[in-house]
Design a protein around this motif. Sequence first.
Motif, PDB file in Angstrom:
ATOM      1  N   ALA A 272     -55.884  -1.681  33.257  1.00 55.86           N
ATOM      2  CA  ALA A 272     -55.402  -2.152  34.565  1.00 55.86           C
ATOM      3  C   ALA A 272     -53.957  -2.638  34.473  1.00 55.86           C
ATOM      4  CB  ALA A 272     -56.292  -3.286  35.065  1.00 55.86           C
ATOM      5  N   LEU A 273     -53.660  -3.441  33.445  1.00 50.79           N
ATOM      6  CA  LEU A 273     -52.298  -3.972  33.315  1.00 50.79           C
ATOM      7  C   LEU A 273     -51.317  -2.839  33.049  1.00 50.79           C
ATOM      8  CD1 LEU A 273     -53.113  -7.146  31.155  1.00 50.79           C
ATOM      9  CD2 LEU A 273     -52.734  -7.038  33.617  1.00 50.79           C
ATOM     10  N   GLY A 274     -51.728  -1.905  32.203  1.00 53.16           N
ATOM     11  CA  GLY A 274     -50.866  -0.761  31.908  1.00 53.16           C
ATOM     12  C   GLY A 274     -50.600   0.068  33.157  1.00 53.16           C
ATOM     13  N   LYS A 275     -51.643   0.261  33.961  1.00 53.74           N
ATOM     14  CA  LYS A 275     -51.486   1.041  35.205  1.00 53.74           C
ATOM     15  C   LYS A 275     -50.449   0.361  36.097  1.00 53.74           C
ATOM     16  CE  LYS A 275     -54.411   3.192  38.820  1.00 53.74           C
ATOM     17  NZ  LYS A 275     -54.059   2.707  40.145  1.00 53.74           N
ATOM     18  N   ALA A 276     -50.517  -0.962  36.166  1.00 52.84           N
ATOM     19  CA  ALA A 276     -49.553  -1.691  37.000  1.00 52.84           C
ATOM     20  C   ALA A 276     -48.136  -1.476  36.503  1.00 52.84           C
ATOM     21  CB  ALA A 276     -49.883  -3.178  37.001  1.00 52.84           C
ATOM     22  N   PHE A 277     -47.923  -1.584  35.191  1.00 49.25           N
ATOM     23  CA  PHE A 277     -46.556  -1.415  34.678  1.00 49.25           C
ATOM     24  C   PHE A 277     -46.042  -0.012  34.984  1.00 49.25           C
ATOM     25  CE2 PHE A 277     -47.806  -4.951  31.645  1.00 49.25           C
ATOM     26  CZ  PHE A 277     -46.968  -5.890  32.221  1.00 49.25           C
ATOM     27  N   LEU A 278     -46.908   0.982  34.806  1.00 46.49           N
ATOM     28  CA  LEU A 278     -46.478   2.362  35.103  1.00 46.49           C
ATOM     29  C   LEU A 278     -46.129   2.506  36.585  1.00 46.49           C
ATOM     30  CD1 LEU A 278     -49.081   4.397  32.963  1.00 46.49           C
ATOM     31  CD2 LEU A 278     -46.677   3.977  32.436  1.00 46.49           C
ATOM     32  N   GLU A 279     -46.966   1.931  37.437  1.00 44.21           N
ATOM     33  CA  GLU A 279     -46.713   2.035  38.881  1.00 44.21           C
ATOM     34  C   GLU A 279     -45.438   1.289  39.271  1.00 44.21           C
ATOM     35  OE1 GLU A 279     -51.349   2.602  40.396  1.00 44.21           O
ATOM     36  OE2 GLU A 279     -50.332   0.721  40.812  1.00 44.21           O
ATOM     37  N   MET A 280     -45.221   0.118  38.658  1.00 43.51           N
ATOM     38  CA  MET A 280     -44.026  -0.657  38.996  1.00 43.51           C
ATOM     39  C   MET A 280     -42.761   0.105  38.611  1.00 43.51           C
ATOM     40  SD  MET A 280     -45.393  -3.094  40.473  1.00 43.51           S
ATOM     41  CE  MET A 280     -44.160  -4.287  40.873  1.00 43.51           C
ATOM     42  N   LYS A 281     -42.855   0.851  37.527  1.00 40.23           N
ATOM     43  CA  LYS A 281     -41.689   1.642  37.111  1.00 40.23           C
ATOM     44  C   LYS A 281     -41.493   2.810  38.085  1.00 40.23           C
ATOM     45  CE  LYS A 281     -39.386   3.666  33.175  1.00 40.23           C
ATOM     46  NZ  LYS A 281     -39.647   5.112  33.161  1.00 40.23           N
ATOM     47  N   GLU A 282     -42.619   3.474  38.399  1.00 30.58           N
ATOM     48  CA  GLU A 282     -42.553   4.616  39.316  1.00 30.58           C
ATOM     49  C   GLU A 282     -41.972   4.195  40.670  1.00 30.58           C
ATOM     50  OE1 GLU A 282     -46.468   6.368  39.842  1.00 30.58           O
ATOM     51  OE2 GLU A 282     -45.841   7.061  41.840  1.00 30.58           O
ATOM     52  N   LEU A 283     -42.298   2.980  41.097  1.00 28.27           N
ATOM     53  CA  LEU A 283     -41.850   2.520  42.411  1.00 28.27           C
ATOM     54  C   LEU A 283     -40.474   1.855  42.386  1.00 28.27           C
ATOM     55  CD1 LEU A 283     -45.222   1.092  43.770  1.00 28.27           C
ATOM     56  CD2 LEU A 283     -44.039   3.145  44.575  1.00 28.27           C
ATOM     57  N   GLY A 284     -39.866   1.800  41.208  1.00 28.52           N
ATOM     58  CA  GLY A 284     -38.502   1.282  41.123  1.00 28.52           C
ATOM     59  C   GLY A 284     -38.396  -0.238  41.029  1.00 28.52           C
ATOM     60  N   PHE A 285     -39.490  -0.918  40.770  1.00 31.90           N
ATOM     61  CA  PHE A 285     -39.414  -2.372  40.602  1.00 31.90           C
ATOM     62  C   PHE A 285     -38.784  -2.738  39.255  1.00 31.90           C
ATOM     63  CE2 PHE A 285     -42.422  -2.139  43.967  1.00 31.90           C
ATOM     64  CZ  PHE A 285     -42.365  -3.355  44.636  1.00 31.90           C
ATOM     65  N   ILE A 286     -39.038  -1.883  38.261  1.00 32.81           N
ATOM     66  CA  ILE A 286     -38.513  -2.142  36.915  1.00 32.81           C
ATOM     67  C   ILE A 286     -37.978  -0.814  36.368  1.00 32.81           C
ATOM     68  CG2 ILE A 286     -39.989  -4.117  36.329  1.00 32.81           C
ATOM     69  CD1 ILE A 286     -41.943  -2.199  34.963  1.00 32.81           C
ATOM     70  N   SER A 287     -37.090  -0.907  35.377  1.00 34.88           N
ATOM     71  CA  SER A 287     -36.519   0.353  34.884  1.00 34.88           C
ATOM     72  C   SER A 287     -37.026   0.716  33.488  1.00 34.88           C
ATOM     73  CB  SER A 287     -34.999   0.267  34.887  1.00 34.88           C
ATOM     74  OG  SER A 287     -34.603  -0.858  34.155  1.00 34.88           O
ATOM     75  N   LYS A 288     -37.735  -0.219  32.835  1.00 35.07           N
ATOM     76  CA  LYS A 288     -38.339   0.147  31.548  1.00 35.07           C
ATOM     77  C   LYS A 288     -39.744  -0.445  31.473  1.00 35.07           C
ATOM     78  CE  LYS A 288     -37.319  -3.726  28.603  1.00 35.07           C
ATOM     79  NZ  LYS A 288     -37.183  -4.195  27.276  1.00 35.07           N
ATOM     80  N   LEU A 289     -40.497  -0.002  30.489  1.00 30.81           N
ATOM     81  CA  LEU A 289     -41.878  -0.484  30.347  1.00 30.81           C
ATOM     82  C   LEU A 289     -41.970  -1.454  29.174  1.00 30.81           C
ATOM     83  CD1 LEU A 289     -43.776   2.922  30.610  1.00 30.81           C
ATOM     84  CD2 LEU A 289     -43.821   1.080  32.305  1.00 30.81           C
ATOM     85  N   PRO A 290     -42.827  -2.474  29.280  1.00 30.52           N
ATOM     86  CA  PRO A 290     -43.110  -3.252  28.081  1.00 30.52           C
ATOM     87  C   PRO A 290     -44.048  -2.431  27.199  1.00 30.52           C
ATOM     88  CG  PRO A 290     -44.461  -4.012  29.918  1.00 30.52           C
ATOM     89  CD  PRO A 290     -43.618  -2.893  30.451  1.00 30.52           C
TER      90      PRO A 290
END
Length: 460
Positions: A272-290
Amino acid sequence: MTNDAGSAFSSQSPSQSPASILCCIACGAHQETPAQNFRCHKCGDLLEITYPGWKNSPAPATTLKLVWLSRRTSQDAIDQSGVWRFRELLPALRDVEQAITLGEGNTPIYELPACARSAGLRQLYAKHQGMNPTGSFKDTGMTVAASIARQGGFRWVACASTGNTSASMAAYASRAGMHSLVLIPEGQISWGKLSQSLDYGALTCQLRTDFDDCMRILNEVVQRTPVYLLNSVNPYRLEGQKTAAIELLEQFGWQVPDHVIVPGGNLGNSSALGKAFLEMKELGFISKLPKLSIIQAEGANPLVRAVRDRAGKNLVPQSAETLATAIRIGNPASWKKAVHILEATGGAVEQVSEVEIAQSKAEIGADGIGCEPASAVTLAGLKKLVKQGFVQSDESVVLILTGHLLKDPEYTLKFHRGDLFAGTEHEKEAAMLTSHQRAPMVLNATVEAVLKVLTDAERS
Ligand code: F0G
């Protein structure tokens, strides 16, 4: 009044909300209505929720960040929920005001200075999901899945559990006026968690078997009778659990930490947490992944084995054994999702011993925070990852502490009394724990006796 954004993402009314669909993670088949066991109609694998609407509508990340912040000052229960505050990225309810909420989410991030030193890092943070209403991260997923169950008209919900899912489900079901059925392995969950399930009013069955077998039995039960399954194979649970990652990023001012470290049991939370990070990147909230790393107990390490021995291609179920009972799981349902997250974020998988878990739990406690044993695998795993050079001393690291210290007081008492490993194969290794143990003292009821203890403590 709820506080909604004025955009294509703006509200949860059906006409405006981003439509979500259920999609099989293996064959990609779409499902209108999920089967009772939440498995794909075609190939039997797990489902996940995707949002095709996001493709055509570029995410107004800057707007949403402001809307989410402004909801913090709203008086509306839905805005105050640390899950529904992020509702633009969740499946829509017919009426979001009908969501069952206990004010979940909104969990703190703490700095752990002594743990940082012990791990060899400059700084270390913990997001404490144990500060949720029923004392574990399960509440963030339960508010979503229980709301969907009630919207679907279900009278009964059910789960198999190592104790936290059952506590959470029982609470949310009662709040929603639904009945709940709990299957737990007899003698293998902490009293704190069992007592929660009883007090919140669940029909609680202790089965003479382990968690994995409880899960097998429940899967058959839900096929035979209209009971709504609330284990983490239910993808609505994972959508709610996603919000901890969004909240974490918000708390860090949208700066992405280098590493996020999560305990692994049934592997829903890491997914679930990983899915959120991927989605946040896809949506432009963040530019890299932890890098999201997953830590298991040595005696309950099916994911570690799957990744190390089988390149993550298949998982061999095992009979699990660990005192961290929350993660005593040998056949994790969401292992494929977890492997995908490890690959997508470049995270590591690691295992830790019983003594390492106990020591790390005491260290987290001694930083004035505390957590349940399963959560402490994160610090124990981090120490290994630092030694291996996977985590550098100046990198930013967040441990996800999944459950509250008071969930398993028996473990803590045994630890401090020095009884936890007495008579076990770990006894010798556990000798190194003495400096962390603070056994309670029984004294005569005199001022002198107390003063003597104080003086002795000063000297030592
Ligand atoms: N930490 C705690 C405190 C848990 O209760 C669990 C799982 C985990 C970590 C692992 O999370 O399963 O998503 O990988 N508890 C479940 C339960 C299995 O029934 O309460 P996971």
